[in-house]
Write a protein that holds these residues in place. Structure first.
Motif, PDB file in Angstrom:
ATOM      1  N   TRP A 174       0.831  -1.211   0.000  1.00  0.00           N
ATOM      2  CA  TRP A 174       0.000   0.000   0.000  1.00  0.00           C
ATOM      3  C   TRP A 174       0.863   1.259   0.000  1.00  0.00           C
ATOM      4  O   TRP A 174       1.950   1.250   0.561  1.00  0.00           O
ATOM      5  CB  TRP A 174      -0.889   0.049   1.252  1.00  0.00           C
ATOM      6  CG  TRP A 174      -1.944  -1.002   1.316  1.00  0.00           C
ATOM      7  CD1 TRP A 174      -1.871  -2.189   1.987  1.00  0.00           C
ATOM      8  CD2 TRP A 174      -3.238  -0.966   0.702  1.00  0.00           C
ATOM      9  NE1 TRP A 174      -3.040  -2.890   1.831  1.00  0.00           N
ATOM     10  CE2 TRP A 174      -3.895  -2.163   1.041  1.00  0.00           C
ATOM     11  CE3 TRP A 174      -3.909  -0.032  -0.107  1.00  0.00           C
ATOM     12  CZ2 TRP A 174      -5.187  -2.461   0.611  1.00  0.00           C
ATOM     13  CZ3 TRP A 174      -5.195  -0.325  -0.538  1.00  0.00           C
ATOM     14  CH2 TRP A 174      -5.817  -1.535  -0.184  1.00  0.00           C
ATOM     15  N   GLN A 175       0.333   2.314  -0.581  1.00  0.00           N
ATOM     16  CA  GLN A 175       1.003   3.614  -0.464  1.00  0.00           C
ATOM     17  C   GLN A 175       0.827   4.181   0.930  1.00  0.00           C
ATOM     18  O   GLN A 175      -0.281   4.213   1.456  1.00  0.00           O
ATOM     19  CB  GLN A 175       0.421   4.610  -1.475  1.00  0.00           C
ATOM     20  CG  GLN A 175       0.835   6.066  -1.207  1.00  0.00           C
ATOM     21  CD  GLN A 175       0.353   7.022  -2.264  1.00  0.00           C
ATOM     22  OE1 GLN A 175       0.757   6.899  -3.425  1.00  0.00           O
ATOM     23  NE2 GLN A 175      -0.514   7.950  -1.914  1.00  0.00           N
ATOM     24  N   TYR A 611      -9.205   6.746  -3.443  1.00  0.00           N
ATOM     25  CA  TYR A 611      -9.204   5.367  -2.972  1.00  0.00           C
ATOM     26  C   TYR A 611      -8.881   4.374  -4.080  1.00  0.00           C
ATOM     27  O   TYR A 611      -8.064   3.448  -3.906  1.00  0.00           O
ATOM     28  CB  TYR A 611     -10.561   5.060  -2.321  1.00  0.00           C
ATOM     29  CG  TYR A 611     -10.719   3.626  -1.949  1.00  0.00           C
ATOM     30  CD1 TYR A 611      -9.938   3.078  -0.920  1.00  0.00           C
ATOM     31  CD2 TYR A 611     -11.600   2.798  -2.630  1.00  0.00           C
ATOM     32  CE1 TYR A 611     -10.045   1.746  -0.588  1.00  0.00           C
ATOM     33  CE2 TYR A 611     -11.713   1.465  -2.304  1.00  0.00           C
ATOM     34  CZ  TYR A 611     -10.934   0.936  -1.280  1.00  0.00           C
ATOM     35  OH  TYR A 611     -11.038  -0.381  -0.968  1.00  0.00           O
ATOM     36  N   LYS A 614      -5.262   4.289  -5.060  1.00  0.00           N
ATOM     37  CA  LYS A 614      -4.441   3.584  -4.075  1.00  0.00           C
ATOM     38  C   LYS A 614      -4.615   2.069  -4.189  1.00  0.00           C
ATOM     39  O   LYS A 614      -3.664   1.304  -3.982  1.00  0.00           O
ATOM     40  CB  LYS A 614      -4.792   4.068  -2.668  1.00  0.00           C
ATOM     41  CG  LYS A 614      -4.327   5.496  -2.419  1.00  0.00           C
ATOM     42  CD  LYS A 614      -4.685   5.938  -1.029  1.00  0.00           C
ATOM     43  CE  LYS A 614      -3.494   6.584  -0.346  1.00  0.00           C
ATOM     44  NZ  LYS A 614      -3.863   7.089   0.990  1.00  0.00           N
ATOM     45  N   LEU A 615      -5.831   1.670  -4.544  1.00  0.00           N
ATOM     46  CA  LEU A 615      -6.091   0.239  -4.715  1.00  0.00           C
ATOM     47  C   LEU A 615      -5.351  -0.295  -5.953  1.00  0.00           C
ATOM     48  O   LEU A 615      -4.906  -1.444  -5.977  1.00  0.00           O
ATOM     49  CB  LEU A 615      -7.605   0.008  -4.833  1.00  0.00           C
ATOM     50  CG  LEU A 615      -8.116  -1.415  -4.643  1.00  0.00           C
ATOM     51  CD1 LEU A 615      -7.661  -2.005  -3.305  1.00  0.00           C
ATOM     52  CD2 LEU A 615      -9.645  -1.472  -4.759  1.00  0.00           C
ATOM     53  N   LYS A 618      -1.912  -1.057  -4.852  1.00  0.00           N
ATOM     54  CA  LYS A 618      -1.931  -2.332  -4.116  1.00  0.00           C
ATOM     55  C   LYS A 618      -2.026  -3.508  -5.086  1.00  0.00           C
ATOM     56  O   LYS A 618      -1.362  -4.535  -4.902  1.00  0.00           O
ATOM     57  CB  LYS A 618      -3.100  -2.333  -3.120  1.00  0.00           C
ATOM     58  CG  LYS A 618      -3.321  -3.639  -2.372  1.00  0.00           C
ATOM     59  CD  LYS A 618      -2.176  -4.007  -1.437  1.00  0.00           C
ATOM     60  CE  LYS A 618      -2.513  -5.270  -0.626  1.00  0.00           C
ATOM     61  NZ  LYS A 618      -1.322  -5.802   0.078  1.00  0.00           N
TER      62      LYS A 618
END
Ligand code: Z15
Length: 839
Positions: A174-175, A611, A614-615, A618
């Motif tokens: 994750w960031q 969001y 960011k996903l 990931k």
């Protein structure tokens, strides 16, 4: 002005000046002197950082000589000046760039070697000023380099954020964001100019009064006042004496102490005012292309714009120019709508503070400003609620109403009472809630409006700004973006620079069209051999960086397939990942498959509140984890995410790429500039017909570009006929397998919930049409793999890409701005020694 001594020679007879000389012995002496007198260290106690600072000050001394001379000449001649207003300047490290532009890189390298120091290590010590998010901020930096190199008098105006774009860590895929404390160890490249501080008002109310002639005027009684302190950084051009100024403003409390509060015994209250004022320029908003209606952001915008315009007025008064000539002295460019409040602020300054009448003030204002639009994405278009706007800038709202009223009168005059059109053109959006539309203010207040690529400018005129185009078509133009070859070829890729220069001389560095002359070598086996060798060495370098930062070992002989940019759905990093999964599945299904080995490299930051972006990070890291450790895959496929993408970390990347990923949904990427950096360094592009990709393809030749995907028209048509992403998934077994794996937890240790939001988005809405473009992309990547196996063909294509990228120098773009928009001429600067011929 100090008389500089004879330069560039160590005759032994005559000693060079320690502050200006550029001979190796002089540089060594000056460096040790700065170590002693600036850092207060002798070599035995000095750290790497001390050495960096000593070198930075040595270089700064040489800059200052040019900077002071430039300022003297501009003042003397009262030169017409470009003022580039931008909320972001993503400058990158200064030291290496200044060495290149001073033309002393080699001397300094030798001087450091003789002192048993490694220049590379010292360069690595610089904390870059990350005062921008991405393309828009970096474009401003490239433009400052070109403006100085073309000897155009320029002031860059912006904000001195105490914390720039966050540092990115990757934890468990994750960031994680970390504060960017870039000023922690001091900044040798700036000089504070507190003597030129200005005050900026906020809030409060307005009242009417009469001026000496009995005419009505407005007085603004603010609720608070903040001080703006300018910090100046010299911007030296390439191998010229022009050193322009980047002037960034820091907010401070008017008095560092509120003595009244202090005397009442309220010590904390007194310090509190200081704290709130300084909050204004604390931190850069980390969103790229999404606006947030936050009060602090509007305060930042108004703060730096007001500081900049007041500073220009000060310069005019000092040069004894009448304010009626404002537009003749300054050409002010609005870098997107972030500084668009400047239209109202210049009106306010001329009307309220300099007692001018509306008509002349408005004529001056319109002649002063140019507006560059950088996006069509509706979520990026700034609008401020009237409630917020009127509480913060009550006087500006009155002025905007007056501008709007007069403008809409003209619209009625031209088109009659067409209420629909008037509603669409109004500076006030009244659709749901009331807002000030900043793009509309910028359009009405400017004499020129430009997009940043041919397609983008065309779409602006046909869609987003159609009504404005119909009203004043003559204002609209296109200026295709460019990037500076000094940072993006010479500094980033010294080996390629030497090869090109050894063939055609170094004129191409200033005139990139000249690089075309290497075309004659495109099929020369010796030249090809050297070209390949350099690419290989640049890949080995990046392989070491990847191993160091991620622990992943990659094969420098594999195809380096790279996508580095902000993480955004429209840029489609997840389409690239679907290709990675597809390759992985192909190898798993046929373990002996003879495929072209690839290394997929990703880097980029996601806005902290975004969001899905960011996903996507990931997901990249999750796929990487599975692929990289699978023994069936071996060296045939690697996926790596390089953390903390910034200017410094990007410089080795472009020279190491075989393939550049430019795969945005057609019509969404206004221009792109990474695409240019890659192609200049000999990478081939796989891309859609979007932004500047189209112009790059035209320049390098369709046969030297891997094109795929929907066109802008296709995208529009498909959306109209009803786009059903799930159908593509159902009908394509490879695609279905990849999506099912993501959904079923194959890449997330069995966790089916992790990527569900992303999978659902792709199958139900897919706003960026990955499902439609998947198969064409996979097929095109297959072409890439095939072509890569034909080494001679690939090398020839690579050489032709570099050779034909001349148009994409920011020098060309800036020449167009100068001719079409700013009407400015070069003002050459000579050093005192050159003028008198003594020394
Ligand atoms: C930004 O980086 C860009 C546009 C924006 O509206 C904002 Cl707020 C930030 C980028 C574009 O996305 C990119 O296509 C373009 O190359 C760049 O500006 C410079 O024009």
């Amino acid at each position: 002005i100090q008389e500089p001594q004879l330069q560039g020679q160590d005759t032994g007879m005559q000693c060079e000046d320690d502050r200006t000389g550029i001979g190796v012995e002089t540089l060594k002496r000056a460096f040790l002197d700065n170590l002693f007198y600036v850092q207060g260290k002798f070599p035995a106690l000095a750290t790497k950082h001390d050495y960096y600072m000593a070198l930075a000050y040595t270089v700064r001394d040489r800059l200052l000589q040019r900077w002071v001379n430039t300022a003297a000449i501009y003042t003397q001649q009262g030169s017409r000046t470009v003022a580039y207003l931008s909320a972001e300047f993503l400058m990158g490290p200064h030291l290496g760039n200044n060495l290149i532009n001073l033309g002393i890189y080699n001397q300094v390298q030798q001087a450091m070697t003789e002192l048993k120091l490694d220049l590379k290590e010292l360069l690595a010590k610089e904390e870059e000023p990350g005062l921008g998010n991405g393309g828009l901020g970096r474009l401003a930096a490239c433009y400052l380099d070109s403006l100085a190199s073309l000897e155009i008098p320029t002031l860059g105006y912006g904000i001195r954020y105490e914390f720039g774009i966050f540092d990115q860590l990757i934890r468990n895929g994750w960031q994680v964001e970390k504060t960017d404390k870039w000023l922690r160890y001091g900044n040798p490249w700036e000089i504070a100019r507190p003597e030129w501080a200005v005050s900026v008002k906020f809030g409060g109310r307005t009242e009417a009064h009469k001026n000496a002639q009995g005419r009505y005027r407005v007085r603004w009684i603010p609720h608070k006042v903040v001080l703006g302190i300018p910090y100046d950084t010299p911007i030296l051009g390439y191998k010229v004496n022009t050193a322009n100024t980047l002037r960034l403003w820091k907010a401070e409390a008017p008095e560092s102490f509120d003595f009244e509060a202090f005397n009442r015994g309220n010590y904390y209250g007194a310090v509190d005012q200081k704290v709130t004022s300084e909050n204004l320029t604390k931190v850069l908003y980390p969103n790229d292309e999404t606006y947030e209606g936050k009060q602090l952001r509007l305060e930042q915008q108004y703060f730096f714009v007001s500081c900049a315009l007041q500073d220009m007025l000060r310069i005019m008064l000092r040069q004894k120019l009448p304010l009626e000539q404002f537009h003749e002295k300054f050409a002010v460019q609005l870098n997107d709508t972030h500084p668009a409040i400047a239209v109202a602020e210049l009106m306010r300054l001329l009307l309220d503070e300099h007692d001018m009448d509306w008509e002349p003030a408005w004529e001056i204002t319109q002649k002063t400003f140019g507006y560059t639009n950088h996006t069509l994405l509706p979520e990026a278009l700034e609008k401020w609620s009237l409630k917020l706007f009127s509480s913060l800038l009550p006087r500006h709202l009155e002025i905007i109403y007056e501008i709007n009223w007069r403008f809409l009168e003209q619209v009625r005059h031209k088109f009659g009472t067409d209420e629909g059109r008037i509603g669409r053109l109004s500076l006030i959006d009244e659709n749901d809630g009331k807002f000030v539309r900043m793009a509309h203010l910028a359009c009405v207040g400017s004499h020129k409006i430009n997009g940043v690529a041919a397609l983008h400018s065309e779409l602006l005129q046909k869609t987003t700004l159609l009504d404005f185009y119909e009203f004043f078509p003559e204002k609209f133009t296109n200026i295709t973006n460019g990037v500076t070859p000094r940072r993006w070829i010479v500094l980033s890729n010294p080996k390629l620079t030497n090869l090109i220069t050894s063939c055609i001389g170094d004129n191409w560095i200033k005139h990139l069209e000249d690089v075309q002359r290497i075309e004659t070598y495109a099929e020369d086996p010796g030249f090809q051999q050297e070209w390949q060798q350099i690419k290989r060495e640049n890949k080995v370098n990046v392989a070491e960086i990847l191993l160091d930062r991620t622990g992943v070992k990659v094969d420098p002989d594999s195809l380096f397939d790279i996508q580095v940019k902000r993480i955004h759905q429209y840029k489609r990093q997840h389409l690239n990942i679907l290709h990675a999964i597809t390759l992985y599945n192909q190898i798993k299904q046929n373990p002996n498959l003879d495929i072209t080995p690839r290394t997929l490299i990703f880097a980029g930051k996601a806005a902290p509140g975004y969001y899905i972006a960011k996903l996507i990070i990931k997901l990249i890291n999750s796929v990487a984890e599975v692929v990289n450790k699978d023994p069936d895959i071996g060296d045939r496929l690697k996926v790596v995410f390089l953390p903390d993408y910034n200017v410094k970390n990007s410089q080795p990347i472009y020279p190491a790429a075989d393939l550049s990923e430019q795969i945005s949904t057609a019509g969404k990427e206004a221009s792109g500039t990474g695409n240019m950096k890659f192609a200049m360094n000999g990478a081939l592009t796989i891309g859609t017909l979007d932004g500047t990709n189209i112009e790059i393809r035209n320049a390098v030749g369709a046969e030297n570009f891997f094109l795929f995907g929907l066109t802008t028209e296709d995208v529009g048509a498909l959306r109209l006929t009803g786009y059903r992403p799930r159908e593509y998934y159902k009908e394509n077994p490879q695609l279905k397998q990849a999506i099912d794996q993501i959904a079923s937890g194959y890449f997330s240790h069995g966790d089916r919930s992790l990527f569900k939001p992303l999978v659902d988005l792709l199958l139900d809405k897919d706003p960026f049409m990955l499902m439609a473009d998947y198969q064409p992309y996979i097929d095109c990547q297959q072409q890439v793999s095939q072509t890569y196996r034909d080494r001679d063909r690939w090398l020839q294509m690579s050489i032709l890409n570099t050779a034909r990228m001349g148009k994409f120098s920011s020098d060309r773009a800036i020449r167009e701005y100068c001719q079409q928009i700013w009407k400015v001429q070069p003002v050459p600067v000579q050093l005192a020694a050159e003028k008198t011929g003594d020394g």
